[in-house]
Design an enzyme around this catalytic site. Structure first.
Site, PDB file in Angstrom:
ATOM      1  N   GLY A  31       0.828  -1.201   0.000  1.00  0.00           N
ATOM      2  CA  GLY A  31       0.000   0.000   0.000  1.00  0.00           C
ATOM      3  C   GLY A  31       0.865   1.254   0.000  1.00  0.00           C
ATOM      4  O   GLY A  31       1.910   1.318  -0.660  1.00  0.00           O
ATOM      5  N   SER A  32       0.448   2.253   0.773  1.00  0.00           N
ATOM      6  CA  SER A  32       1.089   3.574   0.714  1.00  0.00           C
ATOM      7  C   SER A  32       2.538   3.598   1.202  1.00  0.00           C
ATOM      8  O   SER A  32       3.232   4.604   1.013  1.00  0.00           O
ATOM      9  CB  SER A  32       0.271   4.583   1.523  1.00  0.00           C
ATOM     10  OG  SER A  32      -0.976   4.808   0.904  1.00  0.00           O
ATOM     11  N   ILE A  33       3.001   2.534   1.819  1.00  0.00           N
ATOM     12  CA  ILE A  33       4.433   2.441   2.144  1.00  0.00           C
ATOM     13  C   ILE A  33       5.257   2.652   0.873  1.00  0.00           C
ATOM     14  O   ILE A  33       6.336   3.259   0.898  1.00  0.00           O
ATOM     15  CB  ILE A  33       4.752   1.050   2.757  1.00  0.00           C
ATOM     16  CG1 ILE A  33       4.098   0.904   4.131  1.00  0.00           C
ATOM     17  CG2 ILE A  33       6.258   0.818   2.842  1.00  0.00           C
ATOM     18  CD1 ILE A  33       4.696   1.756   5.217  1.00  0.00           C
ATOM     19  N   PHE A  34       4.735   2.172  -0.269  1.00  0.00           N
ATOM     20  CA  PHE A  34       5.473   2.246  -1.530  1.00  0.00           C
ATOM     21  C   PHE A  34       5.551   3.672  -2.065  1.00  0.00           C
ATOM     22  O   PHE A  34       6.369   3.956  -2.952  1.00  0.00           O
ATOM     23  CB  PHE A  34       4.824   1.334  -2.575  1.00  0.00           C
ATOM     24  CG  PHE A  34       5.677   1.072  -3.778  1.00  0.00           C
ATOM     25  CD1 PHE A  34       6.740   0.180  -3.719  1.00  0.00           C
ATOM     26  CD2 PHE A  34       5.419   1.717  -4.982  1.00  0.00           C
ATOM     27  CE1 PHE A  34       7.540  -0.058  -4.832  1.00  0.00           C
ATOM     28  CE2 PHE A  34       6.212   1.482  -6.102  1.00  0.00           C
ATOM     29  CZ  PHE A  34       7.276   0.592  -6.030  1.00  0.00           C
ATOM     30  N   LYS A  35       4.738   4.574  -1.538  1.00  0.00           N
ATOM     31  CA  LYS A  35       4.840   5.980  -1.960  1.00  0.00           C
ATOM     32  C   LYS A  35       6.219   6.548  -1.644  1.00  0.00           C
ATOM     33  O   LYS A  35       6.641   7.545  -2.244  1.00  0.00           O
ATOM     34  CB  LYS A  35       3.763   6.816  -1.276  1.00  0.00           C
ATOM     35  CG  LYS A  35       2.352   6.518  -1.779  1.00  0.00           C
ATOM     36  CD  LYS A  35       1.305   7.268  -0.968  1.00  0.00           C
ATOM     37  CE  LYS A  35      -0.099   6.874  -1.405  1.00  0.00           C
ATOM     38  NZ  LYS A  35      -1.144   7.443  -0.518  1.00  0.00           N
TER      39      LYS A  35
END
Length: 588
Positions: A310-314
């Site tokens: 999820g948003s960790i990859f941002k």
């Protein structure tokens, strides 16, 4: 009459031949073939002694796992009183023993009643009590340190399991089996570091207390109890891990307190890139460790297995945009829109946000737009920066150790991925999903922790260590695992510095997704993540990854709750309590 005499002679001759045969057989058994009887080479002397020998194993002789300070991770040593069965048939100073250990004489004698094997009195003894017991020099009465398994296993997925496996013995150790160095029943490692380091851990000899009995159970050769154990000053070997026992207990207890069912936590020392604590859930099913739970074996370490971030990859998308000079400080992004350009639900609308605000509040539209812009000129931009941050390759320590090429400390660690189909790089919606850590993106929690440590170090990439050294019994070194760089390009220092500020904003910003951590005694930086796994049933992976203290980074940490519901996930509570606990450990 002559016929009768003849029959008597024949009978006598037959009896004489029979006696002679039995005598010859007895000579063979007692004198000739005592150590190599039949084609199976049976040692009759050893077997006869075994029939009259009772034993108590004090130590199985297998190598041990210790924390960085030399404390055992798999067992706890307790001083115990041990009483041998033959005491029941003899006079012994039970009153003196009773006074030393603080147990009534009747209770001691009752425990011995009809005992067939040595009796262990479970009451903990002090070192002084052990010395007093042994000073009595009573045969069959001993105060000895005995090792018990920890009631709550520590780092069980990382350390792994040992078990009897005739198949592994025959496949890997056939030479040792043939020369008698090990038996087909010798326990071997079947998972984790028990398996990875198995050849160093194999036992040389058990440590036992032995005594010999007659057919009635009485002492056969007097009342001496003998100790047998390896006299080798080098074995068994100890595996000196990088784990800190206190930190490991803190992480385990916190996960248990919040009843995190699937996922876990990993804590890394940033300077050395060593694992301080690692705990995976669910706990191992000891009766059937390879039984499937949530689609995976219970013995599988979730922190080494790729998960949807999820948003960790941002963090990756942001690093790429910064280093490619795609960020304009005054530019704002419409965060009322979804990644597909539709209006989001009113309670999820965030208005117009700058790049920094978008990262702090985890606006999906911003990073979808940036990725779509960057991938036009460089279709491989996202995987390149995922690799620069050490996110998609295995990050655990690997190297040549003696005759073992490419020896891995983290057995079973898997690679991450960004794409499974290169054609989707040309599909805008697929690019948008990938930019926010959805679609096919999967990374291991260990790699995410390593990414945070890499950013905290200014872009310096290192392999993650879980073991510092292999040590002989006499505490001399067998092998030391040196630091290894993680191969490949990395982000530059300016990008790392900008990322540090972005991660700090997640916590320090008034509307940041990590603002809860503002009240901690250590200043935290990090990134939250909520990965959609099953939209229909609202099933997600809930993450928080970061490092602390913010301005003097010491620890990188990841907590992940897999296949859960966002509203009930304890991820942030677990992260909060571990940070607070580490502060307490370091300041007490």
């Amino acid at each position: 009459m002559k016929i009768i005499h003849k029959r008597i002679y024949i009978t006598l001759i037959f009896i004489l031949l029979l006696i002679s045969g039995l005598g010859a057989r007895l000579v063979q058994l007692q004198l000739v073939s005592t150590e190599s009887f039949t084609d199976k080479k049976i040692n009759l002397i050893e077997e006869s002694v075994k029939q009259r020998t009772q034993e108590m194993v004090v130590d199985d002789g297998r190598g041990k796992f210790e924390d960085k300070n030399g404390q055992s991770l798999t067992s706890i040593t307790h001083n115990r009183l041990v009483l041998f069965p033959f005491l029941e048939k003899m006079k012994w100073p039970v009153q003196q023993v009773s006074e030393i250990v603080g147990i009534q004489p009747k209770e001691l004698t009752n425990r011995l009643a009809n005992a067939k094997t040595p009796v262990i009195i479970t009451k903990e003894l002090s070192h002084a009590q052990v010395e007093q017991i042994n000073a009595l020099k009573v045969p069959g009465v001993f105060g000895i340190p005995l090792k018990d398994e920890r009631p709550v296993p520590l780092a069980e997925h990382l350390i792994g399991l040992e078990a009897q496996s005739k198949q592994i013995i025959e496949e890997k150790y056939s030479d040792k089996l043939k020369n008698g160095a090990i038996k087909s029943t010798t326990p071997v490692g079947i998972s984790g570091m028990q398996r990875a380091f198995d050849e160093f851990l194999l036992p040389e000899q058990e440590s036992k207390l032995l005594y010999h009995v007659d057919r009635l159970g009485g002492p056969m050769f007097g009342i001496d109890v003998k100790y047998t154990g390896t006299a080798n000053p080098y074995y068994p070997v100890s595996v000196r891990t990088t784990l800190d026992l206190s930190a490991q207990e803190l992480v385990e207890n916190t996960l248990n307190h919040y009843k995190l069912k699937d996922g876990g936590a990993v804590l890394i020392d940033i300077k050395s890139n060593k694992v301080i604590a690692m705990a995976s859930r669910p706990s191992i099913n000891k009766k059937d460790p390879f039984k499937k739970q949530n689609g995976s074996d219970s013995v599988e370490n979730r922190l080494l297995t790729p998960q949807t971030p999820g948003s960790i990859f941002k963090t990756v998308t942001a690093a790429a945009a910064l280093e490619q000079n795609k960020i304009q400080p005054s530019l704002t992004y419409n965060c009322d829109k979804s990644i597909y350009g539709n209006n989001v639900e009113e309670d999820h609308q965030k208005g117009q946000l700058t790049f920094e605000e978008s990262f702090a509040q985890s606006c999906n539209a911003t990073f979808a737009q940036l990725a779509k812009e960057m991938i036009i000129s460089n279709p491989n931009i996202l995987e390149q920066y995922a690799d620069k941050l050490g996110l998609i390759q295995p990050v655990g320590w690997t190297g040549d150790v003696f005759h073992f090429e490419h020896f891995k400390q983290f057995l079973g660690e898997k690679s991450g991925r960004v794409w499974t189909n290169a054609r989707e790089k040309k599909v805008p919606n697929a690019v948008a999903q990938t930019a926010i850590g959805q679609l096919d993106v999967k990374v291991t929690p260990l790699a995410v922790a390593n990414m945070m440590a890499t950013i905290a170090r200014g872009g310096e990439k290192k392999q993650v260590k879980a073991v510092d050294a292999l040590e002989y019994k006499n505490n001399t070194s067998l092998y030391t695992f040196k630091e290894h760089e993680l191969k490949g390009d990395t982000i530059n220092k300016a990008t790392a510095a900008s990322m540090q500020q972005l991660l700090k904003g997640v916590v320090q910003s008034e509307k940041g997704t990590g603002r809860r951590f503002q009240t901690l005694p250590y200043e935290v930086t990090g990134k939250s993540g909520t990965a959609e796994i099953n939209v229909k049933d609202d099933i997600v992976n809930k993450w928080f990854a970061g490092y602390f203290p913010a301005d003097d980074p010491k620890y990188a940490m990841v907590v992940v709750d897999l296949n859960t519901k966002s509203a009930i996930s304890p991820t942030n509570s677990v992260f909060y309590d571990i940070v607070k606990g580490m502060y307490d450990l370091n300041t007490r």
